[in-house]
Write an enzyme that holds these catalytic residues in place. Sequence first.
Site, PDB file in Angstrom:
ATOM      1  N   SER A 177       0.834  -1.207   0.000  1.00 41.88           N
ATOM      2  CA  SER A 177       0.000   0.000   0.000  1.00 41.88           C
ATOM      3  C   SER A 177       0.860   1.245   0.000  1.00 41.88           C
ATOM      4  CB  SER A 177      -0.897  -0.003   1.239  1.00 41.88           C
ATOM      5  OG  SER A 177      -1.696  -1.168   1.252  1.00 41.88           O
ATOM      6  N   CYS A 178       0.697   2.085  -1.004  1.00 43.46           N
ATOM      7  CA  CYS A 178       1.514   3.293  -1.152  1.00 43.46           C
ATOM      8  C   CYS A 178       0.665   4.426  -1.701  1.00 43.46           C
ATOM      9  CB  CYS A 178       2.687   3.046  -2.100  1.00 43.46           C
ATOM     10  SG  CYS A 178       3.709   1.614  -1.674  1.00 43.46           S
ATOM     11  N   THR A 179       1.210   5.631  -1.699  1.00 40.12           N
ATOM     12  CA  THR A 179       0.575   6.783  -2.322  1.00 40.12           C
ATOM     13  C   THR A 179       1.628   7.514  -3.139  1.00 40.12           C
ATOM     14  OG1 THR A 179      -0.868   7.014  -0.380  1.00 40.12           O
ATOM     15  CG2 THR A 179      -0.817   8.853  -1.931  1.00 40.12           C
TER      16      THR A 179
END
Length: 487
Positions: A2-4
């Site tokens: 999970s990243c942005t």
Amino acid sequence: MSCTTVLVGAKASHDGSTMIARTDDGHFDVKKLIVVNPKDQPKKYKSVISHLEIDLPENPMRYTSCPSVDPKHGIWAATGINEANVGMTATETITSNARVLAADPPVEYKKAKSRKEKDIPGGIGEEDIVVLVLPYIRSAREGVLRLAELLEKYGTYESNGIAFNDEKEAWWMETIGGHHWIARKVPDDRVVIAPNQFAMDGFDLQDAFGDKKENLCSADLLEFIAENHLDLNQDGGFNPRAVFGSRRDMDHVYNTPRAWFMGRYLAPRTWRWDGENADFTPESDDIPWSLRPERKVTAEDVKYLLSGNYQGTPYNPYTSRDTGMRGKYRSIGINRTGVTSICQIRPYAPEKVRGVEWICFGSTTFSAMLPVYTNVPKMPDYLSRVTTDVSTENFYWASRMIGALADPHYAAAVQQVGRYQEAMAFRGRQLILEYDRKIAETGDPRLAEEANEKLSAMAKEETVKALNSVMQTASEKMKNGYNLADN
């Protein structure tokens, strides 16, 4: 993972730089910042997860890397800038759908079921991509094309978004199933926001199969779409998000709210983001992939976006006013982030020092960004000498400690954290300006290594100061506090 991701075109930034940035949100991965010199780059690469072996080209370039300190699951280099001033961040885990995955399945490692059989290697993935690509490319476009060749040859076992930048361009690439891909140049006057979903909402097929100026894709993409009945678009338009992406209830809690928060910050008056007549809500599926920011964007703006916890909204998990919405949506700045970086390529700086990497370890909400020059033979010990044991002697663990201490006492510690982040930004920029001038005047890029040592010493000074302050606050707020006068 999970990243942005946030990408900034040259005309959207305050100084003409391109920037690519991402939070690397693993499972509390212990990270460090190092330089990989050509002699240390492997000739043959072997993936831990997929057991795939790949022969690598000769003459790799030097590059920075943020690998995992514990190598048991692989390198996971995450992000870096090479000596040709090309940046890369890989990868943003994105979503797909059953139709795409059935048509072009992920290439997963298959262990032999008996001694008579052989293991079947899987494809490439986040563990591998930076090491396989960054040392061998001299432009952002070259990064797309090299990775495309690898995807088409070996495949991938996951859905990922990858960003590249050089002094003129930034590119965004998304994988489609096991072997297909699509890539688009970031419009120069725009900022791209990508929160763990298939992101692109527009693509010029005519350009991709013609001049290839700003759009690139698999050579058989049109046939792939047609043969597998993937196109869900109406009225002749082509929205890749509708074809290759997802539309799940989970997205509305985990992904789209992050795009909403970032869009709300970048373009608050262009669209209505709040209220009954909002153009976009936290659960909208059509929040734009790229926006024209209402003011020029700085590295500090990017850091703010990647630290977001819905400040100024009812969804802020730290708000003292509980209206039933507190903590409803997944924040951008979360506890398990290992490293966040901004790869900035500055066209106005001396050529050898155009690349600056802004590094932040731990939860971005509580951590500070430190800029460092990337075209150097090694990084200071405070950034690179990290072990799996907790220590105040490196930037990674000291940052993690500040976050862990400040989080349960947010109201009392937030001002101390804010002062720390501002001091790091101010003093970091001051040293970069000083050494930009020195390097321009002397023509000696070796001064960048001296600058990094000073930047590192400053970071340690400010981080220790912040840790002392937050530790005192956390100690005072312990639940077992008691005084004689409390009787």
